[in-house]
Design an enzyme around this catalytic site. Structure first.
Site, PDB file in Angstrom:
ATOM      1  N   SER A 272     -34.098 -77.784  -7.450  1.00 37.38           N
ATOM      2  CA  SER A 272     -33.393 -76.586  -6.974  1.00 37.38           C
ATOM      3  C   SER A 272     -32.555 -75.940  -8.078  1.00 37.38           C
ATOM      4  CB  SER A 272     -32.524 -76.909  -5.751  1.00 37.38           C
ATOM      5  OG  SER A 272     -31.685 -78.007  -6.007  1.00 37.38           O
ATOM      6  N   HIS A 302     -37.541 -83.521  -2.367  1.00 33.27           N
ATOM      7  CA  HIS A 302     -36.208 -83.086  -2.808  1.00 33.27           C
ATOM      8  C   HIS A 302     -35.333 -82.957  -1.553  1.00 33.27           C
ATOM      9  CE1 HIS A 302     -33.166 -81.455  -5.298  1.00 33.27           C
ATOM     10  NE2 HIS A 302     -33.568 -80.198  -5.386  1.00 33.27           N
ATOM     11  N   HIS A 348     -34.760 -92.617  -6.809  1.00 31.85           N
ATOM     12  CA  HIS A 348     -34.284 -91.394  -7.469  1.00 31.85           C
ATOM     13  C   HIS A 348     -34.933 -91.288  -8.843  1.00 31.85           C
ATOM     14  CE1 HIS A 348     -31.552 -88.298  -9.021  1.00 31.85           C
ATOM     15  NE2 HIS A 348     -31.375 -88.004  -7.741  1.00 31.85           N
ATOM     16  N   ARG A 357     -22.812 -90.365  -3.821  1.00 30.31           N
ATOM     17  CA  ARG A 357     -22.807 -89.395  -2.712  1.00 30.31           C
ATOM     18  C   ARG A 357     -23.150 -90.097  -1.403  1.00 30.31           C
ATOM     19  NH1 ARG A 357     -26.967 -85.093  -5.030  1.00 30.31           N
ATOM     20  NH2 ARG A 357     -28.127 -87.062  -5.238  1.00 30.31           N
ATOM     21  N   ASP A 404     -29.580 -88.605   0.525  1.00 34.38           N
ATOM     22  CA  ASP A 404     -30.142 -88.255   1.836  1.00 34.38           C
ATOM     23  C   ASP A 404     -30.126 -89.404   2.836  1.00 34.38           C
ATOM     24  OD1 ASP A 404     -30.807 -85.623   1.038  1.00 34.38           O
ATOM     25  OD2 ASP A 404     -32.505 -86.419  -0.079  1.00 34.38           O
TER      26      ASP A 404
HETATM   27  N1  CMX Z   1     -40.461 -95.680  -1.100  1.00 40.06           N
HETATM   28  C1  CMX Z   1     -41.677 -96.116  -1.504  1.00 40.06           C
HETATM   29  N2  CMX Z   1     -42.147 -96.003  -2.759  1.00 40.06           N
HETATM   30  C2  CMX Z   1     -41.329 -95.442  -3.645  1.00 40.06           C
HETATM   31  C3  CMX Z   1     -40.037 -94.985  -3.310  1.00 40.06           C
HETATM   32  C4  CMX Z   1     -39.622 -95.129  -1.980  1.00 40.06           C
HETATM   33  N3  CMX Z   1     -38.436 -94.700  -1.560  1.00 40.06           N
HETATM   34  N4  CMX Z   1     -39.470 -94.473  -4.415  1.00 40.06           N
HETATM   35  C5  CMX Z   1     -40.369 -94.586  -5.403  1.00 40.06           C
HETATM   36  N5  CMX Z   1     -41.497 -95.162  -4.934  1.00 40.06           N
HETATM   37  C6  CMX Z   1     -42.724 -95.400  -5.657  1.00 40.06           C
HETATM   38  C7  CMX Z   1     -43.265 -94.097  -6.212  1.00 40.06           C
HETATM   39  O1  CMX Z   1     -43.977 -93.365  -5.209  1.00 40.06           O
HETATM   40  C8  CMX Z   1     -44.119 -94.570  -7.354  1.00 40.06           C
HETATM   41  O2  CMX Z   1     -45.316 -95.036  -6.810  1.00 40.06           O
HETATM   42  P1  CMX Z   1     -46.741 -94.805  -7.579  1.00 40.06           P
HETATM   43  O3  CMX Z   1     -46.540 -95.399  -8.950  1.00 40.06           O
HETATM   44  O4  CMX Z   1     -47.715 -95.520  -6.728  1.00 40.06           O
HETATM   45  O5  CMX Z   1     -46.930 -93.325  -7.640  1.00 40.06           O
HETATM   46  C9  CMX Z   1     -43.320 -95.767  -7.884  1.00 40.06           C
HETATM   47  O6  CMX Z   1     -42.478 -96.190  -6.805  1.00 40.06           O
HETATM   48  C10 CMX Z   1     -42.468 -95.446  -9.082  1.00 40.06           C
HETATM   49  O7  CMX Z   1     -41.702 -94.284  -8.770  1.00 40.06           O
HETATM   50  P2  CMX Z   1     -40.256 -94.071  -9.411  1.00 40.06           P
HETATM   51  O8  CMX Z   1     -40.432 -93.884 -10.865  1.00 40.06           O
HETATM   52  O9  CMX Z   1     -39.343 -95.147  -8.945  1.00 40.06           O
HETATM   53  O10 CMX Z   1     -39.779 -92.738  -8.667  1.00 40.06           O
HETATM   54  P3  CMX Z   1     -40.021 -91.216  -9.082  1.00 40.06           P
HETATM   55  O11 CMX Z   1     -39.024 -90.877 -10.126  1.00 40.06           O
HETATM   56  O12 CMX Z   1     -41.459 -90.977  -9.383  1.00 40.06           O
HETATM   57  O13 CMX Z   1     -39.694 -90.477  -7.731  1.00 40.06           O
HETATM   58  C11 CMX Z   1     -38.428 -89.969  -5.799  1.00 40.06           C
HETATM   59  C12 CMX Z   1     -38.378 -90.304  -7.302  1.00 40.06           C
HETATM   60  C13 CMX Z   1     -37.030 -89.603  -5.322  1.00 40.06           C
HETATM   61  C14 CMX Z   1     -39.369 -88.768  -5.578  1.00 40.06           C
HETATM   62  C15 CMX Z   1     -38.961 -91.224  -5.055  1.00 40.06           C
HETATM   63  O14 CMX Z   1     -38.060 -92.296  -5.247  1.00 40.06           O
HETATM   64  C16 CMX Z   1     -39.182 -90.985  -3.580  1.00 40.06           C
HETATM   65  O15 CMX Z   1     -40.260 -90.501  -3.189  1.00 40.06           O
HETATM   66  N6  CMX Z   1     -38.160 -91.330  -2.705  1.00 40.06           N
HETATM   67  C17 CMX Z   1     -38.248 -91.079  -1.287  1.00 40.06           C
HETATM   68  C18 CMX Z   1     -37.983 -89.598  -0.994  1.00 40.06           C
HETATM   69  C19 CMX Z   1     -36.527 -89.262  -1.205  1.00 40.06           C
HETATM   70  O16 CMX Z   1     -35.627 -89.942  -0.754  1.00 40.06           O
HETATM   71  N7  CMX Z   1     -36.297 -88.120  -1.910  1.00 40.06           N
HETATM   72  C20 CMX Z   1     -34.930 -87.594  -2.119  1.00 40.06           C
HETATM   73  C21 CMX Z   1     -34.472 -87.729  -3.549  1.00 40.06           C
HETATM   74  C22 CMX Z   1     -33.117 -87.098  -3.749  1.00 40.06           C
HETATM   75  C23 CMX Z   1     -33.259 -85.630  -4.065  1.00 40.06           C
HETATM   76  O17 CMX Z   1     -33.800 -85.280  -5.140  1.00 40.06           O
HETATM   77  O18 CMX Z   1     -32.866 -84.806  -3.253  1.00 40.06           O
END
Ligand code: CMX
Length: 467
Positions: A272, A302, A348, A357, A404
């Site tokens: 954002s 996000h 994250h 937060r 969140d």
């Molecule tokens: N549940 C399950 N698997 C998860 C996970 C979770 N909460 N968080 C990360 N992973 C997985 C990823 O999907 C990734 O899997 P693959 O290698 O199979 O693709 C692996 O773990 C490594 O990912 P990462 O390096 O730890 O995380 P990223 O930096 O790629 O992604 C985020 C970060 C936030 C998108 C991810 O942790 C996620 O999808 N979380 C759940 C959604 C969420 O809460 N989003 C809000 C974030 C806050 C914001 O920006 O507003």
């Protein structure tokens, strides 16, 4: 100090046609804030010029192939003044940690949530306002919150099944006809005056955001009929937003202030903030930039994660009832992975510890309503999930809760159960951060963004030649 603005009848009100001129800022605090910025800006501009002249050709860091594939992940690629994220300590607004802000920032209730208006002042100027300045900003934001009748009608015409974030983004975009920056740009304003022309827009976007957001809420959930009084002169920004949604307890006012403060800013690279900045770098005005920012926030990875997260907690309650236990949580996490989903609210891209937060929101819940079943569930998940996630998915970089993971449970406590709407609350908060940073982008004369790109084939060739 003068603000460049159309000679408007009232700040934020529809200006008369062809009346561009420079008039003094009406509100003393805003006039003072603008004066403060006028003193600060040349100093920071000077540092930036030194950087460009004396260090511009130095190599800052090497870039890995994976960072290119990962959308510039972790690369230092932006100058961003208002906040900085530490992987282990969380966000700092102008160098102040959230723990410190909770203790030191001015508040409306003694020892209570920081005043969002005070944090707007902090993000823009690096200082907390004094009592008088804070009170004046409260009044100023009220005066700037005018929404044109045609925008109100437009929002009321949106179908109820259109997502609240789509309605919010379109509503803010519809206010763009009031942009003073766009007017002045068309009239040929000099480059070094951009930030002054943008100042009113940035504050106006913040001021109008909660009202547009409340109109969206009313359109979808109350058929456009039951909007409480827009103007209640006793109320500050956070309390008034809660009031416009139909919530009038002191605890809800405090929660809204806390929510706004915690969600404002998270340095420049998140979707954002970056969308706002990217669009603004083309000299698109703050309404256009903010709408772009909201469109990014609406993505499920996000800002939409807060509604996904609450849905996930409610799945547990549906499945196991209110007498759930920790084994049930473990089972549900496994079930989530088995169905190919992520556990929302955890993980994250930058943070590697519990998001402060989250901690402050959980603390609010445990202090104000410790026996609430959903808050207890959030707390129990926090005890279980960080240990469990790495066992199921060793590659997860951060198994801890993010912003969140708690907000939905707090809102549910007060009966705000329209969880498709939650990201709109996030968007109103984000206005404070991204508008402050956008003002600084123009103050520093940052150029249009234009990173280079490469095809997979091209990257492969480059990579092969590297060793
Ligand atoms: N549940 C399950 N698997 C998860 C996970 C979770 N909460 N968080 C990360 N992973 C997985 C990823 O999907 C990734 O899997 P693959 O290698 O199979 O693709 C692996 O773990 C490594 O990912 P990462 O390096 O730890 O995380 P990223 O930096 O790629 O992604 C985020 C970060 C936030 C998108 C991810 O942790 C996620 O999808 N979380 C759940 C959604 C969420 O809460 N989003 C809000 C974030 C806050 C914001 O920006 O507003």
């Amino acid at each position: 100090m003068f603000s460049i603005r159309r000679a408007a009848t009232k700040m934020g009100a529809r200006p008369a046609k062809n009346s561009l001129q420079i008039i003094p800022s009406r509100n003393f605090a805003i006039h003072k804030l603008k004066g403060k910025l006028a003193e600060m800006i040349p100093v920071v501009q000077g540092r930036l010029n030194t950087l460009k002249k004396e260090h511009g050709d130095k190599v800052l860091e090497t870039v890995k192939v994976n960072q290119v594939i990962g959308g510039m992940r972790g690369m230092t690629g932006l100058v961003y003044e208002t906040s900085k994220l530490s992987a282990t300590e969380g966000i700092r607004y102008r160098g102040h940690s959230l723990d410190e802000i909770m203790k030191m920032a001015p508040s409306f209730v003694e020892g209570g949530s920081p005043a969002p208006e005070g944090i707007l002042w902090l993000l823009l100027s690096g200082e907390y306002p004094n009592k008088q300045e804070l009170d004046d900003v409260v009044i100023d934001l009220k005066e700037r919150s005018y929404i044109p009748e045609e925008t109100i009608e437009l929002i009321r015409s949106f179908p109820k099944n259109m997502h609240p974030m789509t309605q919010f983004s379109m509503g803010m975009l519809a206010c763009q006809s009031m942009s003073t920056f766009a007017q002045h740009y068309r009239a040929g304003i000099a480059k070094n005056k951009y930030w002054e022309a943008m100042f009113d827009d940035c504050i106006n976007v913040v001021a109008k955001s909660s009202k547009v957001a409340a109109l969206v809420f009313n359109n979808i959930y109350h058929d456009g009929k039951h909007l409480p009084e827009f103007f209640d002169d006793k109320l500050d920004f956070g309390a008034k937003y809660a009031h416009m949604l139909g919530y009038d307890s002191e605890d809800m006012y405090e929660l809204m202030r806390l929510y706004l403060v915690l969600h404002m800013d998270h340095e420049g690279g998140n979707v954002s903030a970056h969308a706002n900045r990217l669009v603004g770098s083309a000299l698109s005005d703050p309404y256009l930039s903010f709408s772009a920012s909201l469109n990014g926030l609406a993505g499920p990875l996000h800002g939409l994660a807060n509604q996904e997260c609450l849905r996930w907690y409610l799945e547990i309650l549906d499945k196991y009832g209110k007498h759930w236990n920790k084994d049930d949580i473990v089972e549900h996490v496994h079930h989530t992975f088995d169905s190919g989903r992520v556990v929302p609210g955890y993980g994250h891209a930058v943070l590697r510890k519990t998001d402060p937060r989250f901690t402050h929101q959980l603390e609010f819940g445990l202090t104000h309503f410790p026996t609430d079943n959903l808050i207890q569930l959030v707390n129990a998940c926090y005890e279980v999930i960080p240990e469990l996630l790495p066992k199921i998915k060793p590659s997860i970089a951060n198994p801890y809760p993010n912003v969140d993971a708690c907000s939905g449970a707090l809102l549910m406590h007060f009966g705000l159960n329209q969880f498709d709407y939650y990201t709109v609350l996030f968007g109103v908060s984000r206005a404070f951060g991204v508008m402050s940073s956008l003002l600084w982008d123009r103050a520093l004369g940052l150029p249009i963004e234009r990173p280079g790109s490469v095809t997979v084939e091209g990257l492969l060739e480059k990579a092969k030649n590297l060793d």
